[in-house]
Design an enzyme around this catalytic site. Structure first.
Site, PDB file in Angstrom:
ATOM      1  CB  SER A 166       5.633   5.664  10.516  1.00  0.00           C
ATOM      2  OG  SER A 166       6.143   6.784   8.466  1.00  0.00           O
ATOM      3  CG  HIS A 205       8.690  15.905  -1.904  1.00  0.00           C
ATOM      4  ND1 HIS A 205      10.002  15.052  -2.097  1.00  0.00           N
ATOM      5  CD2 HIS A 205       9.136  16.687  -1.392  1.00  0.00           C
ATOM      6  CE1 HIS A 205      10.855  16.100  -1.438  1.00  0.00           C
ATOM      7  NE2 HIS A 205      10.357  16.816  -1.511  1.00  0.00           N
ATOM      8  CG  ASP A 221       9.384  14.941  -5.541  1.00  0.00           C
ATOM      9  OD1 ASP A 221       9.250  13.970  -5.904  1.00  0.00           O
ATOM     10  OD2 ASP A 221      10.976  15.315  -5.281  1.00  0.00           O
ATOM     11  CD  GLU A 278       5.913  12.918   5.277  1.00  0.00           C
ATOM     12  OE1 GLU A 278       6.350  11.827   4.630  1.00  0.00           O
ATOM     13  OE2 GLU A 278       7.529  13.057   5.833  1.00  0.00           O
TER      14      GLU A 278
HETATM   15  C1  GAR Z   1       8.568  10.133   4.635  1.00  0.00           C
HETATM   16  O1  GAR Z   1       9.707  11.383   5.217  1.00  0.00           O
HETATM   17  C2  GAR Z   1       8.343  10.517   2.680  1.00  0.00           C
HETATM   18  O2  GAR Z   1       8.459  11.945   2.709  1.00  0.00           O
HETATM   19  C3  GAR Z   1      10.031  10.439   2.848  1.00  0.00           C
HETATM   20  O3  GAR Z   1      10.642   9.762   3.106  1.00  0.00           O
HETATM   21  C4  GAR Z   1       9.761   8.981   3.769  1.00  0.00           C
HETATM   22  C5  GAR Z   1       9.427   7.977   4.372  1.00  0.00           C
HETATM   23  O4  GAR Z   1       9.774   7.420   5.467  1.00  0.00           O
HETATM   24  N1  GAR Z   1      10.078  10.658   1.027  1.00  0.00           N
HETATM   25  C6  GAR Z   1      10.587  10.807   0.210  1.00  0.00           C
HETATM   26  O5  GAR Z   1      11.625  12.150   1.382  1.00  0.00           O
HETATM   27  C7  GAR Z   1      10.334  10.940  -1.343  1.00  0.00           C
HETATM   28  N2  GAR Z   1      10.982  11.624  -2.540  1.00  0.00           N
HETATM   29  P1  GAR Z   1       8.409   6.518   5.815  1.00  0.00           P
HETATM   30  O6  GAR Z   1       8.605   4.513   4.862  1.00  0.00           O
HETATM   31  O7  GAR Z   1       8.221   6.192   7.701  1.00  0.00           O
HETATM   32  O8  GAR Z   1       7.036   5.693   5.495  1.00  0.00           O
END
Ligand code: GAR
Length: 191
Positions: free
Chosen positions: A20, A113, A149, A178
């Site tokens: 996303s 993050h 991080d 995000e």
């Molecule tokens: C998001 O919340 C991102 O911040 C997290 O994974 C999710 C991915 O969502 N990333 C981490 O935790 C990295 N350490 P998405 O695939 O829908 O973009």
């Protein structure tokens, strides 16, 4: 980062799952004034839903098996060089890049993050935030360095945690932020 003077920066987005954030960056990049263009998507998971998003928008994508990290990173570096990629955006990429890879790519790597770094680095962020009874959480866009991080923070968004918040509701609430924050951070580094 260098100035953005009209020519969009060729960028590759790394994903592992839903994608996303990838979708939100693609949407932003369709604006002529957005400083980057997505030229490639790389996944370490061949079932990543985000790959369908790349396909839908006609963006070239690659899946490389991560079982052998060095092999994965070498494949990536070759492809990135071939396509003259100048910036990497980690968007839900759930693997750790080696020091060598980061150095070889010249540290032009961003990550998002789902916490207010430096708090709650690593995995299972929302669960740990709720367990600690935090009043606030949020999301952070930062540069990627070999220590997970911990790279320089570019932008953050803070949100209030509701009294009856659960992991799922917190995740949804933060993910929504995000999507705005990543594009805002990208714009800010090329100002
Ligand atoms: C998001 O919340 C991102 O911040 C997290 O994974 C999710 C991915 O969502 N990333 C981490 O935790 C990295 N350490 P998405 O695939 O829908 O973009």
């Amino acid at each position: 980062m260098e100035n953005f003077s009209g020519r969009k920066i060729s960028t590759c987005v790394f994903i592992s799952g839903y994608g996303s954030n990838l979708k939100s960056i693609i949407d932003s990049s369709r604006d002529y004034s957005f400083p980057i263009t997505i030229k490639l998507v790389i996944s370490n998971n061949k079932n990543a839903k985000g790959l369908a998003c790349a396909r839908k928008y006609n963006i070239p994508f690659k899946f490389y098996n991560y079982k052998n990290k060095i092999h994965f990173e070498n494949k990536c570096l070759t492809e990135l060089k071939k396509r003259r990629i100048k910036l990497l955006c980690m968007a839900g990429f759930m693997r750790i890049l080696s020091k060598n890879f980061i150095k070889n790519f010249g540290y032009k790597i961003l990550n998002i993050h789902p916490s207010l770094l430096p708090k709650f680095k690593g995995l299972n962020t929302h669960k740990r935030v709720l367990k600690q009874k935090e009043k606030y959480s949020g999301c952070t866009v930062h540069y990627v360095t070999p220590d997970v991080d911990t790279g320089e923070i570019i932008s953050q968004k803070k949100i209030l945690i509701d009294k009856n918040e659960n992991e799922k509701s917190l995740q949804i609430k933060i993910l929504k932020q995000e999507h705005k924050l990543y594009s805002k951070a990208i714009r800010s580094i090329f100002k």
